[in-house]
Design a protein around this motif. Structure first.
Motif, short mmCIF file in Angstrom:
data_model
loop_
_atom_site.label_atom_id
_atom_site.label_comp_id
_atom_site.label_asym_id
_atom_site.label_seq_id
_atom_site.Cartn_x
_atom_site.Cartn_y
_atom_site.Cartn_z
N LEU A 45 0.88 -1.10 -0.08
CA LEU A 45 -0.03 -0.11 0.00
C LEU A 45 0.91 1.09 -0.03
N PRO A 74 -1.34 1.28 8.15
CA PRO A 74 -2.33 1.38 6.98
C PRO A 74 -3.43 2.52 7.14
N VAL A 75 -3.81 2.72 8.30
CA VAL A 75 -4.92 3.79 8.69
C VAL A 75 -4.20 5.51 8.38
N ASP A 76 -3.02 5.33 8.49
CA ASP A 76 -2.20 6.62 8.06
C ASP A 76 -2.52 6.87 6.66
N TRP A 78 -4.78 5.75 4.63
CA TRP A 78 -6.18 5.67 4.71
C TRP A 78 -6.61 7.30 4.79
N LEU A 79 -6.17 7.91 5.95
CA LEU A 79 -6.43 9.22 6.05
C LEU A 79 -6.03 10.10 4.95
N ARG A 81 -5.74 9.57 1.71
CA ARG A 81 -6.32 9.09 0.53
C ARG A 81 -7.21 10.21 -0.34
N HIS A 103 -7.06 2.89 -5.73
CA HIS A 103 -8.38 2.59 -5.45
C HIS A 103 -8.30 1.00 -5.21
N LEU A 106 -6.22 -0.04 -2.19
CA LEU A 106 -6.94 0.33 -0.97
C LEU A 106 -8.20 -0.65 -0.73
N ASP A 107 -8.82 -1.05 -1.90
CA ASP A 107 -9.82 -2.15 -1.53
C ASP A 107 -9.17 -3.42 -1.19
N PHE A 110 -8.37 -2.48 2.81
CA PHE A 110 -9.45 -2.05 3.56
C PHE A 110 -10.73 -2.69 2.81
N GLY A 114 -13.35 0.39 3.64
CA GLY A 114 -13.07 1.09 4.98
C GLY A 114 -14.31 1.26 5.94
#
Length: 123
Positions: A45, A74-76, A78-79, A81, A103, A106-107, A110, A114
């Motif tokens: 990712l 990963p959440v870092d 995600w925020l 994106r 995309h 990310l899919d 998450f 997500g």
């Protein structure tokens, strides 16, 4: 006569010598494999994010590259994106391919976009 005000020492939330180890041991083999798989997914990712923001110019591109490099979970990413997608909208054909690739990855990391679901609820 002035009275000296002393501040109390800060509270210690962790005992100096914990009786129980704070970090888990090596665990069972399936735990280790799960951690390795999660780390590989994060690295993939992060590589995809780095590739997406690599072509961005200006201060915004510099800021996004710095933020992606500083991501540790990963959440870092995600925020970030939304900011990355927004910056890529102003680019050419390469950017649309980068958005699709981003995309897709990310899919994979998450699932369900997500979306936070209540515990035990599956689609």
């Amino acid at each position: 006569m002035r009275t000296a005000r002393t501040t109390p020492a800060p509270r210690q939330f962790v005992a100096p010598h914990p009786a129980v180890p704070m970090l888990p041991g090596p665990g069972l083999p399936h735990d280790r494999h799960a951690r390795i798989a999660a780390r590989r997914a994060f690295v993939g990712l992060k590589h995809q994010f780095m590739a997406a923001v690599d072509s961005l110019d200006g201060m915004r591109g510099d800021w996004l590259r710095h933020q992606v490099r500083q991501a540790h979970e990963p959440v870092d990413l995600w925020l970030l994106r939304g900011a990355v997608y927004s910056a890529l909208e102003q680019q050419g054909e390469y950017a649309s391919r980068a958005r699709r690739d981003l995309h897709r990855v990310l899919d994979s990391v998450f699932p369900d976009g997500g979306e936070l679901l209540p515990f035990g609820l599956h689609r």
